[in-house]
Design an enzyme around this catalytic site. Structure first.
Site, PDB file in Angstrom:
ATOM      1  N   LYS A  13       0.830  -1.220   0.000  1.00 25.60           N
ATOM      2  CA  LYS A  13       0.000   0.000   0.000  1.00 25.60           C
ATOM      3  C   LYS A  13       0.859   1.262   0.000  1.00 25.60           C
ATOM      4  O   LYS A  13       0.612   2.192  -0.769  1.00 25.60           O
ATOM      5  CB  LYS A  13      -0.941   0.038   1.226  1.00 25.60           C
ATOM      6  CG  LYS A  13      -1.906  -1.106   1.321  1.00 25.60           C
ATOM      7  CD  LYS A  13      -2.866  -0.935   2.480  1.00 25.60           C
ATOM      8  CE  LYS A  13      -2.196  -0.886   3.848  1.00 25.60           C
ATOM      9  NZ  LYS A  13      -1.562  -2.150   4.263  1.00 25.60           N
ATOM     10  N   ARG A  88      -9.325   0.768   9.070  1.00 25.46           N
ATOM     11  CA  ARG A  88      -8.800  -0.572   9.326  1.00 25.46           C
ATOM     12  C   ARG A  88      -9.810  -1.456  10.041  1.00 25.46           C
ATOM     13  O   ARG A  88      -9.510  -2.602  10.346  1.00 25.46           O
ATOM     14  CB  ARG A  88      -7.553  -0.429  10.208  1.00 25.46           C
ATOM     15  CG  ARG A  88      -6.280  -0.902   9.548  1.00 25.46           C
ATOM     16  CD  ARG A  88      -5.177  -0.667  10.538  1.00 25.46           C
ATOM     17  NE  ARG A  88      -3.973  -1.376  10.251  1.00 25.46           N
ATOM     18  CZ  ARG A  88      -2.987  -0.908   9.503  1.00 25.46           C
ATOM     19  NH1 ARG A  88      -3.088   0.258   8.906  1.00 25.46           N
ATOM     20  NH2 ARG A  88      -1.891  -1.611   9.371  1.00 25.46           N
ATOM     21  N   ARG A 127      11.942  -6.654   5.219  1.00 23.98           N
ATOM     22  CA  ARG A 127      11.905  -5.205   4.946  1.00 23.98           C
ATOM     23  C   ARG A 127      12.938  -4.431   5.790  1.00 23.98           C
ATOM     24  O   ARG A 127      13.065  -4.645   6.989  1.00 23.98           O
ATOM     25  CB  ARG A 127      10.496  -4.675   5.259  1.00 23.98           C
ATOM     26  CG  ARG A 127      10.352  -3.186   5.046  1.00 23.98           C
ATOM     27  CD  ARG A 127       8.930  -2.781   4.875  1.00 23.98           C
ATOM     28  NE  ARG A 127       8.117  -2.942   6.087  1.00 23.98           N
ATOM     29  CZ  ARG A 127       6.810  -2.691   6.115  1.00 23.98           C
ATOM     30  NH1 ARG A 127       6.179  -2.300   5.030  1.00 23.98           N
ATOM     31  NH2 ARG A 127       6.128  -2.854   7.217  1.00 23.98           N
ATOM     32  N   ARG A 159      11.830  -2.179  11.067  1.00 25.22           N
ATOM     33  CA  ARG A 159      10.761  -1.604  11.891  1.00 25.22           C
ATOM     34  C   ARG A 159      10.481  -2.546  13.062  1.00 25.22           C
ATOM     35  O   ARG A 159      10.452  -3.759  12.865  1.00 25.22           O
ATOM     36  CB  ARG A 159       9.490  -1.478  11.038  1.00 25.22           C
ATOM     37  CG  ARG A 159       9.093  -0.052  10.747  1.00 25.22           C
ATOM     38  CD  ARG A 159       8.026   0.033   9.709  1.00 25.22           C
ATOM     39  NE  ARG A 159       6.744  -0.568  10.102  1.00 25.22           N
ATOM     40  CZ  ARG A 159       5.627  -0.477   9.375  1.00 25.22           C
ATOM     41  NH1 ARG A 159       5.637   0.185   8.239  1.00 25.22           N
ATOM     42  NH2 ARG A 159       4.516  -1.034   9.760  1.00 25.22           N
ATOM     43  N   ARG A 170      -0.067  -8.922  13.411  1.00 22.50           N
ATOM     44  CA  ARG A 170      -0.647  -7.911  12.499  1.00 22.50           C
ATOM     45  C   ARG A 170      -1.503  -8.575  11.421  1.00 22.50           C
ATOM     46  O   ARG A 170      -2.567  -8.082  11.068  1.00 22.50           O
ATOM     47  CB  ARG A 170       0.474  -7.095  11.843  1.00 22.50           C
ATOM     48  CG  ARG A 170       1.076  -6.066  12.785  1.00 22.50           C
ATOM     49  CD  ARG A 170       2.465  -5.648  12.348  1.00 22.50           C
ATOM     50  NE  ARG A 170       2.480  -4.953  11.076  1.00 22.50           N
ATOM     51  CZ  ARG A 170       3.568  -4.874  10.288  1.00 22.50           C
ATOM     52  NH1 ARG A 170       4.684  -5.475  10.647  1.00 22.50           N
ATOM     53  NH2 ARG A 170       3.515  -4.191   9.176  1.00 22.50           N
TER      54      ARG A 170
END
Ligand code: ADP
Length: 294
Positions: A13, A88, A127, A159, A170
């Site tokens: 996204k 969300r 990532r 992160r 998540r």
């Protein structure tokens, strides 16, 4: 352009929002970035959000809605926005619907990025981010042993919520709370599903086409379709050479087209011969005989 980007964590996204932002000149409004900024600045709100985010849970609706409301009231969002990560859950979607009605800015579309679970895991766990320029990398595509940003030499970092146990949480939160929005926006006739795997540019092209496509009337939408089926279909299509794809056209459709073309030819021929006959009759016909008066 006023759109919402929907998709699991790691579906791309953020990346796609940036590309749309550059192309259309409307700002990316990322709830995750707004929250991370509040955490980095150490505001009251940021202090509240930090632990929740690091556990992979959702920050409370009123905090996020407040941030979004403020952001959308800024002048650069007057001509549109790309919402990334918000809403969300259903309550946030309802609050957003109300807010957009209030400011007279209805959504044009909701784009769902469809990506398989295994790909999400690989993207998120690998990532790495540059703290200086914000560029996003993945360890799977970085040269072995390199841990710095090629643009500015800063040490890239992971992160805190990209650790494997948090990723699992998540994804679970997404499945339970965010996925129901697919049905919500389908019913509103706003949802378009985009296959989110493959080359970045190819995904961007599909996003662009979906963002600009006409809304589908709500009655024509099948709500039950599993989104991952779209990703699989796109993959199959990408593999199939063009000639093969043509050959794979359903035989019934081919036969129907043949019959229709034959019928058109017969009708045309019949019309032609009728016209010929009429002309011939016209040439040989006698003058009308005057009626005898009684
Ligand atoms: P991702 O989509 O990859 O999980 P985000 O940057 O969008 O990443 O979000 C990071 C975290 O910020 C989420 O796990 C959540 O804790 C919080 N967050 C972001 N957006 C929202 C939201 N709309 N409502 C509640 N929490 C949010």
């Amino acid at each position: 352009m006023r759109i919402v980007l929907l998709g699991a964590p790691g579906s791309g996204k953020g990346t796609q929002a940036q590309l749309l932002q550059a192309r259309h000149g409307v700002p990316q409004v990322s709830s995750g970035d707004l929250l991370r900024d509040a955490v980095a600045r150490g505001t009251e709100l940021g202090k509240k959000a930090k632990a929740v985010m690091e556990a992979g849970q959702l920050v409370s609706d009123d905090i996020v809605l407040g941030l979004i409301r403020d952001r959308l009231s800024r002048p650069d969002a007057a001509n549109g926005f790309i919402l990334d990560g918000f809403p969300r859950n259903i309550d946030q979607a309802n609050s957003l619907d109300a807010l957009l009605r209030e400011i007279g800015q209805p959504l044009d579309a909701v784009l769902l990025l469809d990506v398989r679970h295994a790909t999400l895991m690989q993207r998120l766990a690998g990532r790495r981010i540059c703290p200086k320029c914000g560029s996003v990398y993945n360890v799977s595509t970085m040269p072995a042993g390199v841990t710095v940003c090629p643009k500015d030499g800063a040490e890239v970092y992971q992160r805190p919520d990209d650790k494997e146990d948090v990723i699992a949480k998540r994804l679970e939160v997404y499945a339970q709370q965010t996925r129901p929005l697919i049905k919500h926006y389908t019913r509103l006739g706003l949802l378009r599903t985009v296959a989110g795997e493959g080359e970045l540019d190819a995904v961007a092209e599909r996003m662009e086409a979906a963002a600009l496509s006409k809304p589908i009337p709500a009655g024509k939408i099948s709500v039950g379709r599993k989104p991952s089926a779209v990703a699989k279909q796109a993959k199959r299509k990408a593999k199939k050479p063009v000639a093969k794809a043509k050959a794979a056209r359903p035989p019934a459709r081919k036969a129907a087209a043949k019959v229709a073309s034959k019928r058109r030819k017969v009708v045309k021929a019949a019309k032609k011969s009728a016209k010929k006959a009429k002309t011939a009759r016209g040439k040989t016909s006698r003058k009308p005989v005057a009626r005898k008066k009684k």
